[in-house]
Design an enzyme around this catalytic site. Structure first.
Site, PDB file in Angstrom:
ATOM      1  N   ARG A  28     -32.338  63.757 -42.784  1.00  0.00           N
ATOM      2  CA  ARG A  28     -33.412  62.762 -43.481  1.00  0.00           C
ATOM      3  C   ARG A  28     -33.871  61.451 -42.987  1.00  0.00           C
ATOM      4  NH1 ARG A  28     -31.771  64.274 -49.532  1.00  0.00           N
ATOM      5  NH2 ARG A  28     -29.925  63.559 -48.065  1.00  0.00           N
ATOM      6  N   CYS A  80     -27.691  58.715 -50.719  1.00  0.00           N
ATOM      7  CA  CYS A  80     -26.449  59.139 -49.688  1.00  0.00           C
ATOM      8  C   CYS A  80     -25.231  59.843 -50.507  1.00  0.00           C
ATOM      9  CB  CYS A  80     -26.066  57.972 -48.904  1.00  0.00           C
ATOM     10  SG  CYS A  80     -24.450  58.223 -47.441  1.00  0.00           S
ATOM     11  N   CYS A 116     -26.791  56.365 -40.934  1.00  0.00           N
ATOM     12  CA  CYS A 116     -26.380  57.931 -41.806  1.00  0.00           C
ATOM     13  C   CYS A 116     -26.703  58.592 -40.629  1.00  0.00           C
ATOM     14  CB  CYS A 116     -26.974  57.703 -43.166  1.00  0.00           C
ATOM     15  SG  CYS A 116     -25.679  59.487 -43.940  1.00  0.00           S
ATOM     16  N   HIS A 170     -29.394  54.357 -46.472  1.00  0.00           N
ATOM     17  CA  HIS A 170     -30.158  55.297 -48.124  1.00  0.00           C
ATOM     18  C   HIS A 170     -29.714  55.887 -48.960  1.00  0.00           C
ATOM     19  CE1 HIS A 170     -28.593  59.834 -47.744  1.00  0.00           C
ATOM     20  NE2 HIS A 170     -27.758  59.542 -46.804  1.00  0.00           N
ATOM     21  N   ASP A 222     -27.491  61.660 -42.064  1.00  0.00           N
ATOM     22  CA  ASP A 222     -28.366  62.398 -42.476  1.00  0.00           C
ATOM     23  C   ASP A 222     -29.259  63.059 -41.958  1.00  0.00           C
ATOM     24  OD1 ASP A 222     -29.995  63.175 -44.617  1.00  0.00           O
ATOM     25  OD2 ASP A 222     -28.275  62.815 -46.583  1.00  0.00           O
TER      26      ASP A 222
HETATM   27 ZN   LIG Z   1     -25.653  59.708 -46.114  1.00  0.00          ZN
END
Ligand SMILES: [Zn+2]
Length: 213
Positions: A46, A101, A42, A98, A44
């Site tokens: 993090r 998400c 992803c 994750h 993302d």
């Molecule tokens: Zn995500």
């Protein structure tokens, strides 16, 4: 100092440190790459692929998009996949979702996110296919996390159906395709699914290997 300038400064410090530790590191990597893994994760911020797996430059070939999706007509992903498998000959493909998400959460609601809605449709389809299983959990985080796991499984299956994988499996047993989920609250990865070449050599989607715990 503006925030972006910090990145350039950090870069200098990092390159210096690497050189001190291994003077040939950059020379070696500049010549070629031989990663063993393709990582589909992803976007993302993090979930940084190298950091959470303790890998260095040169070890992971990486593709990231919102909610780590494998969409059959996504030329960007298909090109990355084909290059990784056919040319770099990666041994393992890891689809990593994750928990929590944002893309998955957004797809579960009815709010519109403009151009992103089109992309989220792919997740909505997975939700529709597993609605009963997912809605058996209380509304909120648990449902989101169930769909996170279901979606990762679906993406692993999607990869196994591509021409690239069919071609690779017609000539050998690799790559294996793994579905993992990362937990933001403890930094740990969980194996949820894996697809390997069927023993019969048939180019059908092989039965999944369920991994618990
Ligand atoms: Zn995500």
């Amino acid at each position: 100092m503006q925030s972006f300038e910090r990145l350039l400064l950090e870069n200098k410090a990092w390159a210096h440190e690497v050189m001190l530790d291994d003077p040939d590191f950059f020379k070696r990597l500049a010549k070629t790459q031989t990663p063993e893994f393709l990582w589909i994760g992803c976007s993302d911020s993090r979930v940084p692929a190298n950091k959470i797996t303790g890998t260095n430059p040169g070890e992971l070939f990486v593709h990231r998009n919102i909610a780590n999706l494998v969409v059959e007509n996504d030329l960007n992903l298909l090109s990355v996949l084909d290059y990784a498998v056919t040319h770099l000959k990666v041994k393992h493909i890891i689809v990593c979702g994750h928990y929590g998400c944002g893309g998955i959460k957004a797809a579960m609601g009815s709010e519109s996110y403009g151009i992103l809605d089109q992309w989220l449709l792919n997740i909505k389809k997975t939700y529709a296919a597993h609605r009963d299983e997912i809605n058996a959990f209380p509304d909120g985080e648990e449902r989101v996390n169930m769909l996170v796991e279901c979606s990762v499984k679906q993406q692993v299956i999607n990869i196994s159906k591509t021409e690239t994988i069919k071609n690779a499996w017609s000539g050998g047993n690799l790559p294996q395709i793994h579905g993992w989920v990362y937990a933001l609250n403890d930094g740990l990865l969980k194996k949820v699914y894996r697809v390997i070449k069927p023993a019969t050599g048939e180019m059908l989607v092989p039965p999944p290997i369920a991994i618990h715990g």
